[in-house]
Design a protein around this motif. Sequence first.
Motif, PDB file in Angstrom:
ATOM      1  N   LYS A   1       0.853  -1.182   0.000  1.00  0.00           N
ATOM      2  CA  LYS A   1       0.000   0.000   0.000  1.00  0.00           C
ATOM      3  C   LYS A   1       0.892   1.237   0.000  1.00  0.00           C
ATOM      4  O   LYS A   1       1.835   1.334   0.770  1.00  0.00           O
ATOM      5  N   THR A   2       0.594   2.186  -0.881  1.00  0.00           N
ATOM      6  CA  THR A   2       1.404   3.401  -0.972  1.00  0.00           C
ATOM      7  C   THR A   2       0.891   4.449   0.011  1.00  0.00           C
ATOM      8  O   THR A   2      -0.225   4.353   0.529  1.00  0.00           O
ATOM      9  N   ASP A   3       1.704   5.459   0.253  1.00  0.00           N
ATOM     10  CA  ASP A   3       1.321   6.549   1.148  1.00  0.00           C
ATOM     11  C   ASP A   3       0.100   7.301   0.631  1.00  0.00           C
ATOM     12  O   ASP A   3      -0.620   7.925   1.409  1.00  0.00           O
ATOM     13  N   LEU A   4      -0.142   7.257  -0.671  1.00  0.00           N
ATOM     14  CA  LEU A   4      -1.285   7.958  -1.258  1.00  0.00           C
ATOM     15  C   LEU A   4      -2.540   7.092  -1.305  1.00  0.00           C
ATOM     16  O   LEU A   4      -3.566   7.520  -1.813  1.00  0.00           O
ATOM     17  N   GLY A   5      -2.459   5.865  -0.793  1.00  0.00           N
ATOM     18  CA  GLY A   5      -3.634   4.999  -0.724  1.00  0.00           C
ATOM     19  C   GLY A   5      -3.778   4.012  -1.858  1.00  0.00           C
ATOM     20  O   GLY A   5      -4.692   3.206  -1.862  1.00  0.00           O
ATOM     21  N   GLY A   6      -2.896   4.088  -2.846  1.00  0.00           N
ATOM     22  CA  GLY A   6      -2.937   3.122  -3.935  1.00  0.00           C
ATOM     23  C   GLY A   6      -2.138   1.883  -3.579  1.00  0.00           C
ATOM     24  O   GLY A   6      -1.701   1.703  -2.435  1.00  0.00           O
ATOM     25  N   TRP A   7      -1.940   1.029  -4.544  1.00  0.00           N
ATOM     26  CA  TRP A   7      -1.204  -0.216  -4.336  1.00  0.00           C
ATOM     27  C   TRP A   7      -0.211  -0.428  -5.461  1.00  0.00           C
ATOM     28  O   TRP A   7      -0.508  -0.141  -6.625  1.00  0.00           O
ATOM     29  N   ILE A   8       0.951  -0.942  -5.119  1.00  0.00           N
ATOM     30  CA  ILE A   8       1.871  -1.472  -6.114  1.00  0.00           C
ATOM     31  C   ILE A   8       2.115  -2.936  -5.769  1.00  0.00           C
ATOM     32  O   ILE A   8       1.919  -3.351  -4.625  1.00  0.00           O
TER      33      ILE A   8
ATOM     34  N   THR B   1      -5.217  -9.639 -16.526  1.00  0.00           N
ATOM     35  CA  THR B   1      -4.395  -8.437 -16.404  1.00  0.00           C
ATOM     36  C   THR B   1      -4.830  -7.647 -15.176  1.00  0.00           C
ATOM     37  O   THR B   1      -5.992  -7.296 -15.056  1.00  0.00           O
ATOM     38  N   VAL B   2      -3.866  -7.390 -14.280  1.00  0.00           N
ATOM     39  CA  VAL B   2      -4.203  -6.718 -13.017  1.00  0.00           C
ATOM     40  C   VAL B   2      -3.331  -5.504 -12.715  1.00  0.00           C
ATOM     41  O   VAL B   2      -3.590  -4.785 -11.751  1.00  0.00           O
ATOM     42  N   ALA B   3      -2.298  -5.254 -13.508  1.00  0.00           N
ATOM     43  CA  ALA B   3      -1.376  -4.164 -13.187  1.00  0.00           C
ATOM     44  C   ALA B   3      -0.644  -3.705 -14.437  1.00  0.00           C
ATOM     45  O   ALA B   3      -0.736  -4.326 -15.499  1.00  0.00           O
ATOM     46  N   ILE B   4       0.098  -2.607 -14.253  1.00  0.00           N
ATOM     47  CA  ILE B   4       0.955  -2.067 -15.299  1.00  0.00           C
ATOM     48  C   ILE B   4       2.381  -2.063 -14.767  1.00  0.00           C
ATOM     49  O   ILE B   4       2.640  -1.539 -13.675  1.00  0.00           O
ATOM     50  N   HIS B   5       3.298  -2.646 -15.524  1.00  0.00           N
ATOM     51  CA  HIS B   5       4.708  -2.667 -15.128  1.00  0.00           C
ATOM     52  C   HIS B   5       5.255  -1.242 -15.180  1.00  0.00           C
ATOM     53  O   HIS B   5       5.144  -0.564 -16.200  1.00  0.00           O
ATOM     54  N   THR B   6       5.820  -0.787 -14.063  1.00  0.00           N
ATOM     55  CA  THR B   6       6.278   0.607 -14.004  1.00  0.00           C
ATOM     56  C   THR B   6       7.750   0.776 -13.676  1.00  0.00           C
ATOM     57  O   THR B   6       8.262   1.881 -13.779  1.00  0.00           O
ATOM     58  N   GLY B   7       8.445  -0.255 -13.252  1.00  0.00           N
ATOM     59  CA  GLY B   7       9.860  -0.056 -12.985  1.00  0.00           C
ATOM     60  C   GLY B   7      10.505  -1.154 -12.179  1.00  0.00           C
ATOM     61  O   GLY B   7       9.966  -2.250 -12.045  1.00  0.00           O
TER      62      GLY B   7
END
Length: 177
Positions: A75-82, A126-132
Motif C-alpha cells: 500500500k502506498t502513502d497515497l492509498g494506492g497499491w503497487i 491483467t491486473v497491473a501495469i509494469h512501471t519499474g
Amino acid sequence: CGYDIAVCFGKEEDFKIDAASANKSGKYQNVGYRSCANPEQLSAGLTLEICGYPGEPEKNGYPYVHRGPLVECVKTDLGGWIITYDVDTSEGNSGSAVAIIDQNWVAGERRRNPQPWKNERFKKCTVAIHTGNDPLGQVNYGTLITVEIHNWLKTVVEDYAAQQRQPLSWHCCHGCG
C-alpha cells in the motif's frame, strides 16, 4: 511512485476482436481478460506474466514475455497499491501489462466475478501495469489496478469525452475497462 497509466482514445472498432473469427482460427486460445484487482486476493508466489515491447534496438518491434512470482502487494502513502515481483524484464518494458497466469487464481476470479465472456478459454488476468524496478530490493514493480483506480480512469475519460462533445471509445493499457 508507481503510477504510470496511459489511456488511448480511438474509434470503437479499434478495440474490438471479432470473437467468431478468433474462435474459428484458434488464434486467441490463451486470451487474457481484464480485472480490477483486490490486493487482499493476491498472495506471494502467484505466477505473473509481463508482456510488452522492450526498448532495446535489437528487440524493437517484437513482443516479449517474462514470467515469475509475485513477491508482495504494498500500500502506498497515497492509498494506492503497487505489486512487486521477481520477474526479470527487458529495458523499456514499462507500461507493459502484468497478468496473473496462475490457473487456480484465474479460475477463482471467474467464480468471484462472473461475466459471460469469462469462460474457460481465458487463461490469464491483467491486473497491473509494469512501471519499474527496485535495484536495491532486486524486484520489479507495477501499479495495481484496483476498482478505485479504474473508476478514476473512467471519470477522467468521461470528462474528456464531454469536453470533446462526442462519445469516445477508450482502452486503458491495464485493461480494466
